[in-house]
Design a protein around this motif. Structure first.
Motif, PDB file in Angstrom:
ATOM      1  N   GLU A  95       0.862  -1.156  -0.013  1.00 40.15           N
ATOM      2  CA  GLU A  95      -0.053   0.106   0.009  1.00 40.15           C
ATOM      3  C   GLU A  95       0.771   1.178  -0.034  1.00 40.15           C
ATOM      4  O   GLU A  95       1.985   1.334   0.695  1.00 40.15           O
ATOM      5  CB  GLU A  95      -0.886   0.160   1.339  1.00 40.15           C
ATOM      6  N   ILE A  96       0.400   2.261  -0.605  1.00 33.51           N
ATOM      7  CA  ILE A  96       1.010   3.671  -0.602  1.00 33.51           C
ATOM      8  C   ILE A  96      -0.017   4.680   0.032  1.00 33.51           C
ATOM      9  O   ILE A  96      -1.174   4.536  -0.140  1.00 33.51           O
ATOM     10  CB  ILE A  96       1.527   4.118  -2.021  1.00 33.51           C
ATOM     11  N   LEU A  97       0.546   5.272   1.003  1.00 34.52           N
ATOM     12  CA  LEU A  97      -0.119   6.207   1.880  1.00 34.52           C
ATOM     13  C   LEU A  97       0.217   7.660   1.533  1.00 34.52           C
ATOM     14  O   LEU A  97       1.574   7.917   1.930  1.00 34.52           O
ATOM     15  CB  LEU A  97      -0.118   6.100   3.531  1.00 34.52           C
ATOM     16  N   ASP A  98      -0.602   8.191   0.925  1.00 34.81           N
ATOM     17  CA  ASP A  98      -0.295   9.529   0.476  1.00 34.81           C
ATOM     18  C   ASP A  98      -0.664  10.797   1.316  1.00 34.81           C
ATOM     19  O   ASP A  98      -1.771  10.925   1.507  1.00 34.81           O
ATOM     20  CB  ASP A  98      -1.045   9.949  -0.888  1.00 34.81           C
ATOM     21  N   PHE A  99       0.038  11.560   1.977  1.00 36.78           N
ATOM     22  CA  PHE A  99      -0.078  12.665   2.666  1.00 36.78           C
ATOM     23  C   PHE A  99       0.291  13.920   2.136  1.00 36.78           C
ATOM     24  O   PHE A  99       1.493  14.400   2.164  1.00 36.78           O
ATOM     25  CB  PHE A  99       0.776  12.448   4.131  1.00 36.78           C
ATOM     26  N   PRO A 100      -0.509  14.549   1.449  1.00 36.14           N
ATOM     27  CA  PRO A 100      -0.190  16.078   0.631  1.00 36.14           C
ATOM     28  C   PRO A 100       0.316  16.922   2.078  1.00 36.14           C
ATOM     29  O   PRO A 100      -0.047  16.796   3.137  1.00 36.14           O
ATOM     30  CB  PRO A 100      -1.274  16.426   0.427  1.00 36.14           C
ATOM     31  N   CYS A 101       1.427  17.572   1.530  1.00 40.50           N
ATOM     32  CA  CYS A 101       2.087  18.441   2.357  1.00 40.50           C
ATOM     33  C   CYS A 101       2.201  19.862   1.896  1.00 40.50           C
ATOM     34  O   CYS A 101       2.934  19.830   0.907  1.00 40.50           O
ATOM     35  CB  CYS A 101       3.297  17.877   2.854  1.00 40.50           C
ATOM     36  N   ASN A 102       1.649  21.001   2.274  1.00 37.67           N
ATOM     37  CA  ASN A 102       1.736  22.410   2.151  1.00 37.67           C
ATOM     38  C   ASN A 102       2.860  23.232   2.283  1.00 37.67           C
ATOM     39  O   ASN A 102       3.309  24.210   2.163  1.00 37.67           O
ATOM     40  CB  ASN A 102       0.569  23.222   1.964  1.00 37.67           C
ATOM     41  N   GLN A 103       3.915  22.541   3.211  1.00 38.35           N
ATOM     42  CA  GLN A 103       5.013  23.166   3.838  1.00 38.35           C
ATOM     43  C   GLN A 103       6.280  23.593   3.052  1.00 38.35           C
ATOM     44  O   GLN A 103       7.014  24.491   3.592  1.00 38.35           O
ATOM     45  CB  GLN A 103       5.570  22.288   4.990  1.00 38.35           C
ATOM     46  N   PHE A 104       6.414  23.143   1.737  1.00 44.65           N
ATOM     47  CA  PHE A 104       7.427  23.434   0.909  1.00 44.65           C
ATOM     48  C   PHE A 104       7.138  24.363   0.010  1.00 44.65           C
ATOM     49  O   PHE A 104       6.616  23.837  -1.155  1.00 44.65           O
ATOM     50  CB  PHE A 104       8.102  22.175   0.479  1.00 44.65           C
ATOM     51  N   GLN A 110       3.541  24.022  -2.435  1.00 45.11           N
ATOM     52  CA  GLN A 110       3.327  23.570  -3.236  1.00 45.11           C
ATOM     53  C   GLN A 110       2.191  22.283  -3.338  1.00 45.11           C
ATOM     54  O   GLN A 110       2.039  21.665  -4.421  1.00 45.11           O
ATOM     55  CB  GLN A 110       4.640  22.769  -3.852  1.00 45.11           C
ATOM     56  N   ALA A 111       1.289  22.453  -2.421  1.00 45.75           N
ATOM     57  CA  ALA A 111       0.020  21.697  -2.432  1.00 45.75           C
ATOM     58  C   ALA A 111      -1.052  22.265  -1.976  1.00 45.75           C
ATOM     59  O   ALA A 111      -1.749  22.290  -1.015  1.00 45.75           O
ATOM     60  CB  ALA A 111       0.467  20.440  -1.446  1.00 45.75           C
ATOM     61  N   PRO A 112      -1.157  23.406  -2.502  1.00 45.74           N
ATOM     62  CA  PRO A 112      -2.272  24.136  -2.515  1.00 45.74           C
ATOM     63  C   PRO A 112      -3.779  23.524  -2.722  1.00 45.74           C
ATOM     64  O   PRO A 112      -3.932  22.507  -3.436  1.00 45.74           O
ATOM     65  CB  PRO A 112      -2.070  25.441  -3.456  1.00 45.74           C
ATOM     66  N   GLY A 113      -4.599  24.429  -2.346  1.00 44.42           N
ATOM     67  CA  GLY A 113      -6.085  23.893  -2.466  1.00 44.42           C
ATOM     68  C   GLY A 113      -6.815  22.714  -1.649  1.00 44.42           C
ATOM     69  O   GLY A 113      -5.945  22.267  -0.685  1.00 44.42           O
ATOM     70  N   ASP A 134      11.569   9.893  13.935  1.00 38.28           N
ATOM     71  CA  ASP A 134      12.233   9.083  15.191  1.00 38.28           C
ATOM     72  C   ASP A 134      12.866   7.923  14.909  1.00 38.28           C
ATOM     73  O   ASP A 134      14.187   7.498  15.264  1.00 38.28           O
ATOM     74  CB  ASP A 134      11.433   9.256  16.398  1.00 38.28           C
ATOM     75  N   GLN A 135      12.396   7.334  14.078  1.00 39.03           N
ATOM     76  CA  GLN A 135      12.763   5.839  13.671  1.00 39.03           C
ATOM     77  C   GLN A 135      14.092   6.066  12.593  1.00 39.03           C
ATOM     78  O   GLN A 135      15.022   5.422  12.666  1.00 39.03           O
ATOM     79  CB  GLN A 135      11.752   4.922  12.961  1.00 39.03           C
ATOM     80  N   LYS A 136      13.604   6.911  11.615  1.00 36.82           N
ATOM     81  CA  LYS A 136      14.968   7.088  10.530  1.00 36.82           C
ATOM     82  C   LYS A 136      15.101   8.655  10.680  1.00 36.82           C
ATOM     83  O   LYS A 136      14.476   9.402  10.117  1.00 36.82           O
ATOM     84  CB  LYS A 136      14.379   6.706   9.204  1.00 36.82           C
ATOM     85  N   PRO A 137      16.136   9.265  11.478  1.00 37.54           N
ATOM     86  CA  PRO A 137      16.118  10.383  11.911  1.00 37.54           C
ATOM     87  C   PRO A 137      16.532  11.592  10.728  1.00 37.54           C
ATOM     88  O   PRO A 137      17.182  11.070   9.638  1.00 37.54           O
ATOM     89  CB  PRO A 137      17.424  10.594  12.808  1.00 37.54           C
ATOM     90  N   GLY A 138      16.226  12.632  10.774  1.00 40.93           N
ATOM     91  CA  GLY A 138      16.382  14.047  10.096  1.00 40.93           C
ATOM     92  C   GLY A 138      15.420  14.409   9.478  1.00 40.93           C
ATOM     93  O   GLY A 138      14.165  13.929   9.649  1.00 40.93           O
ATOM     94  N   ARG A 139      15.377  15.745   9.382  1.00 35.15           N
ATOM     95  CA  ARG A 139      14.641  16.636   8.740  1.00 35.15           C
ATOM     96  C   ARG A 139      13.871  16.279   7.404  1.00 35.15           C
ATOM     97  O   ARG A 139      14.886  15.945   6.730  1.00 35.15           O
ATOM     98  CB  ARG A 139      14.972  17.996   9.172  1.00 35.15           C
ATOM     99  N   ILE A 140      12.671  16.368   7.507  1.00 36.42           N
ATOM    100  CA  ILE A 140      12.197  16.063   5.894  1.00 36.42           C
ATOM    101  C   ILE A 140      12.504  17.122   5.109  1.00 36.42           C
ATOM    102  O   ILE A 140      12.515  18.481   5.393  1.00 36.42           O
ATOM    103  CB  ILE A 140      10.726  16.174   5.821  1.00 36.42           C
ATOM    104  N   GLN A 141      13.466  17.091   3.860  1.00 32.31           N
ATOM    105  CA  GLN A 141      13.875  18.278   3.176  1.00 32.31           C
ATOM    106  C   GLN A 141      13.056  18.685   2.074  1.00 32.31           C
ATOM    107  O   GLN A 141      13.203  19.942   1.740  1.00 32.31           O
ATOM    108  CB  GLN A 141      15.218  17.592   2.653  1.00 32.31           C
ATOM    109  N   TRP A 142      12.161  17.952   1.634  1.00 32.59           N
ATOM    110  CA  TRP A 142      11.153  18.170   0.557  1.00 32.59           C
ATOM    111  C   TRP A 142      10.060  17.451   0.360  1.00 32.59           C
ATOM    112  O   TRP A 142      10.101  16.526   1.158  1.00 32.59           O
ATOM    113  CB  TRP A 142      11.907  18.671  -0.684  1.00 32.59           C
ATOM    114  N   ASN A 143       9.071  17.728  -0.676  1.00 29.42           N
ATOM    115  CA  ASN A 143       8.181  16.815  -0.781  1.00 29.42           C
ATOM    116  C   ASN A 143       8.733  15.532  -1.529  1.00 29.42           C
ATOM    117  O   ASN A 143       9.483  15.532  -1.973  1.00 29.42           O
ATOM    118  CB  ASN A 143       7.094  17.579  -1.626  1.00 29.42           C
ATOM    119  N   PHE A 144       7.844  14.557  -1.449  1.00 31.93           N
ATOM    120  CA  PHE A 144       8.147  13.180  -1.870  1.00 31.93           C
ATOM    121  C   PHE A 144       9.263  12.331  -0.994  1.00 31.93           C
ATOM    122  O   PHE A 144       9.936  11.477  -1.683  1.00 31.93           O
ATOM    123  CB  PHE A 144       8.293  13.209  -3.297  1.00 31.93           C
ATOM    124  N   ALA A 145       9.327  12.636   0.275  1.00 32.60           N
ATOM    125  CA  ALA A 145      10.420  11.760   1.097  1.00 32.60           C
ATOM    126  C   ALA A 145       9.500  10.527   1.318  1.00 32.60           C
ATOM    127  O   ALA A 145       8.259  10.643   1.341  1.00 32.60           O
ATOM    128  CB  ALA A 145      10.567  12.522   2.441  1.00 32.60           C
TER     129      ALA A 145
END
Length: 155
Positions: free
Chosen positions: A57-66, A69-72, A111-122
């Motif tokens: 399964e793919i779970l898609d979470f739109p994110c407008n933080q970067f 780029q996820a308007p609407g 927490d499980q795989k540390p690091g800041r999310i750098q952009w969309n599509f992580a």
């Protein structure tokens, strides 16, 4: 603790327990519809079509933080993805993946795989027991994940 301990909202505002996905291999992705990486939706849908019947399964979470780029609305995002890329995998409500308002699921993933999310599509790969087994950078195209997904599916 595992991803199965989280409840999230789908793109219609309904609660979804991730325990509904027990026994499945998951790819959790923060996405955007107006991003240079948006064409990855095509590769994600190809993975979904190829492996869905095998417990993927793919779970898609739109994110407008970067760069916003996820308007609407959730409906607009869903229509775009369905009409433009023919996506069939589940889409959830817009979330934040960094900062003070980071969604609890993403706090756990990081927490499980540390690091800041750098952009969309992580991308985070989750095994059949709900454990985070791998993390892929936004620039990694979905087709490069095949061997990792197949390994989790037991192929």
């Amino acid at each position: 603790m595992s991803v199965y301990d989280f409840t999230v909202k789908d793109n219609k505002g309904n609660d979804v327990s991730l325990s509904d996905y027990k026994g499945k291999v998951l790819l959790i992705v923060n996405t955007a519809t107006k991003c240079g990486l948006t064409p990855q939706y095509e590769g994600l849908e190809n993975l979904y079509e190829k492996y869905h019947d095998q417990g993927f399964e793919i779970l898609d979470f739109p994110c407008n933080q970067f760069a916003f780029q996820a308007p609407g609305s959730a409906e607009k995002i869903d229509n775009f993805c369905t009409l433009r890329y023919n996506t069939k995998f589940p889409r959830f409500e817009k979330i934040k993946v960094n900062g003070r308002d980071t969604a609890p699921l993403y706090k756990y993933l990081k927490d499980q795989k540390p690091g800041r999310i750098q952009w969309n599509f992580a991308k985070f790969l989750i095994d059949k027991d709900g454990n985070v087994v791998d993390r892929f950078a936004p620039s990694e195209k979905p087709e490069t994940l095949v061997s990792s997904i197949e390994a989790q599916l037991g192929r």
